[in-house]
Design an enzyme around this catalytic site. Structure first.
Site, PDB file in Angstrom:
ATOM      1  N   GLN A  73       0.829  -1.207   0.000  1.00  0.00           N
ATOM      2  CA  GLN A  73       0.000   0.000   0.000  1.00  0.00           C
ATOM      3  C   GLN A  73       0.869   1.265   0.000  1.00  0.00           C
ATOM      4  OE1 GLN A  73      -3.083   0.625  -0.500  1.00  0.00           O
ATOM      5  NE2 GLN A  73      -3.795  -1.487  -0.643  1.00  0.00           N
ATOM      6  N   SER A  74       1.973   1.225  -0.715  1.00  0.00           N
ATOM      7  CA  SER A  74       2.889   2.364  -0.705  1.00  0.00           C
ATOM      8  C   SER A  74       2.277   3.616  -1.349  1.00  0.00           C
ATOM      9  CB  SER A  74       4.161   1.965  -1.467  1.00  0.00           C
ATOM     10  OG  SER A  74       4.928   3.108  -1.759  1.00  0.00           O
ATOM     11  N   ASN A  75       2.273   4.695  -0.595  1.00  0.00           N
ATOM     12  CA  ASN A  75       1.859   5.994  -1.145  1.00  0.00           C
ATOM     13  C   ASN A  75       2.913   6.517  -2.108  1.00  0.00           C
ATOM     14  OD1 ASN A  75      -0.533   6.397   0.585  1.00  0.00           O
ATOM     15  ND2 ASN A  75       0.999   6.413   2.231  1.00  0.00           N
ATOM     16  N   CYS A  77       4.819   4.713  -4.069  1.00  0.00           N
ATOM     17  CA  CYS A  77       4.676   4.025  -5.358  1.00  0.00           C
ATOM     18  C   CYS A  77       3.508   4.606  -6.150  1.00  0.00           C
ATOM     19  CB  CYS A  77       4.508   2.522  -5.153  1.00  0.00           C
ATOM     20  SG  CYS A  77       6.064   1.730  -4.640  1.00  0.00           S
TER      21      CYS A  77
END
Ligand SMILES: *Cc1c(COP(=O)(O)O)cnc(C)c1O
Length: 329
Positions: A73-75, A77
């Site tokens: 859930q990387s912001n 990325c």
């Protein structure tokens, strides 16, 4: 200060808002918020500032493909995928974990934004990242590697400039903050945001204190990393500033069950800000940082006469991740 090349990606300056109802409820310091959740790029967040410099560098190197890595859930990325789309790059994301059965939150947006996704175990991440980079290179895709969290000295410099933005807002008399706040509080993780801010604070003779609330690392680890990046930022911007790790303020009291494992601390903070101010936090970063800040207020860490600026770093797509659904209700 050296002006590094950048490309526009966001809406700046981000607003500063007062939070009177929260401040009253907590009976503590006056709280304000700097809205970097509103940087404007595909739901915004702090990585947008860093990417203005990183993507400019990718362009200058003639790259065609942006490659980066992060958690499912990387912001970071998601914002990298959006920046790639905006400037006509291809984007490959190396995400740690296993592909989930349903797509939600940032992962859904990564797909929507056209990113190609490679999955990796946590301990294999650097190997997979290197392999992905090499094979993109061999295929003639001209890859450019953006580090984890965008936290190299170039990306972190964005937050040294952001400090200048804050100063100008204060001096303009048009923001609700008429003086330097006594504290700047925010979520810290890969350390770039904090490194940029502490360098900016020093450069601008800031009279307050800069406090990062760790979301996943022990304080000393982060203090050393932040100081290292900050000293490199200072070189990059040709500032004569040297920062020792002992002067970096990191609180690691709120790590709970670990990274992205939201519990009552985060849920209470998210509900309180939503219901008293209509302001959305996220379960992984800002919910934890605000949860920590509230606990510090209740324990008398800040005095009632002080002012605290919470620097909102974004992450709100995390609210829509299925695993947190029952958390805020
Ligand atoms: C990445 C991120 C942070 C941490 O910033 P670093 O520069 O990596 O320390 C904080 N909040 C949100 C919402 C983020 O996405």
């Amino acid at each position: 200060m050296n002006q590094l090349p950048k490309i526009p990606l966001g809406h700046f300056p981000t607003p500063i808002n007062a939070l009177p109802r929260i401040s009253e409820r907590l009976e503590g310091p006056q709280i304000f918020v700097k809205r970097d959740d509103q940087t404007g790029l595909a739901f915004g967040g702090n990585k947008t500032r860093k990417l203005e410099y990183l993507v400019a560098d990718a362009k200058a190197h003639g790259a065609h493909t942006l490659i980066t890595a992060g958690a499912i859930q990387s912001n970071h990325c998601r914002q990298t995928a959006a920046a790639a789309a905006r400037y006509g790059f291809e984007c490959i994301l190396v995400l740690t974990g296993k592909p989930p059965k349903t797509l939600s939150g940032n992962l859904l947006l990564d797909h929507l934004l056209g990113a190609e996704i490679k999955w990796s175990d946590v301990d294999q991440r650097d190997v997979i990242l290197e392999r992905t980079f090499q094979s993109a290179k061999e295929d003639g895709r001209k890859p450019y590697l953006i580090p984890y969290g965008g936290s190299n000295p170039l990306g972190a410099s964005a937050y040294t400039y952001a400090f200048g933005e804050l100063r100008e807002q204060i001096l303009s008399g048009k923001s609700p903050l008429s003086n330097d706040p006594d504290w700047i509080v925010f979520a810290t993780s890969s350390g770039g945001t904090q490194a940029g801010l502490v360098t900016g604070a020093r450069y601008h003779n800031f009279r307050g204190k800069v406090l990062g609330i760790s979301v996943d690392e022990a304080a000393e680890t982060l203090q050393k990393r932040v100081a290292g990046i900050a000293n490199d930022v200072s070189k990059q911007l040709e500032l004569d500033i040297s920062i020792s790790w002992e002067e970096i303020r990191v609180n690691d009291d709120y790590l709970g069950e670990g990274y992205a494992m939201a519990g009552d601390l985060e849920a209470d903070a998210i509900r309180l800000f939503a219901r008293l101010e209509g302001l959305l936090l996220d379960p992984v970063y800002t919910g934890r940082a605000v949860g920590g800040m509230i606990d510090l207020i209740r324990s008398g860490f800040f005095s009632k006469e002080e002012t605290v600026l919470f620097w909102h770093t974004g992450g709100t797509p995390g609210l829509f991740v299925d695993k947190y659904q029952s958390l805020y209700l």
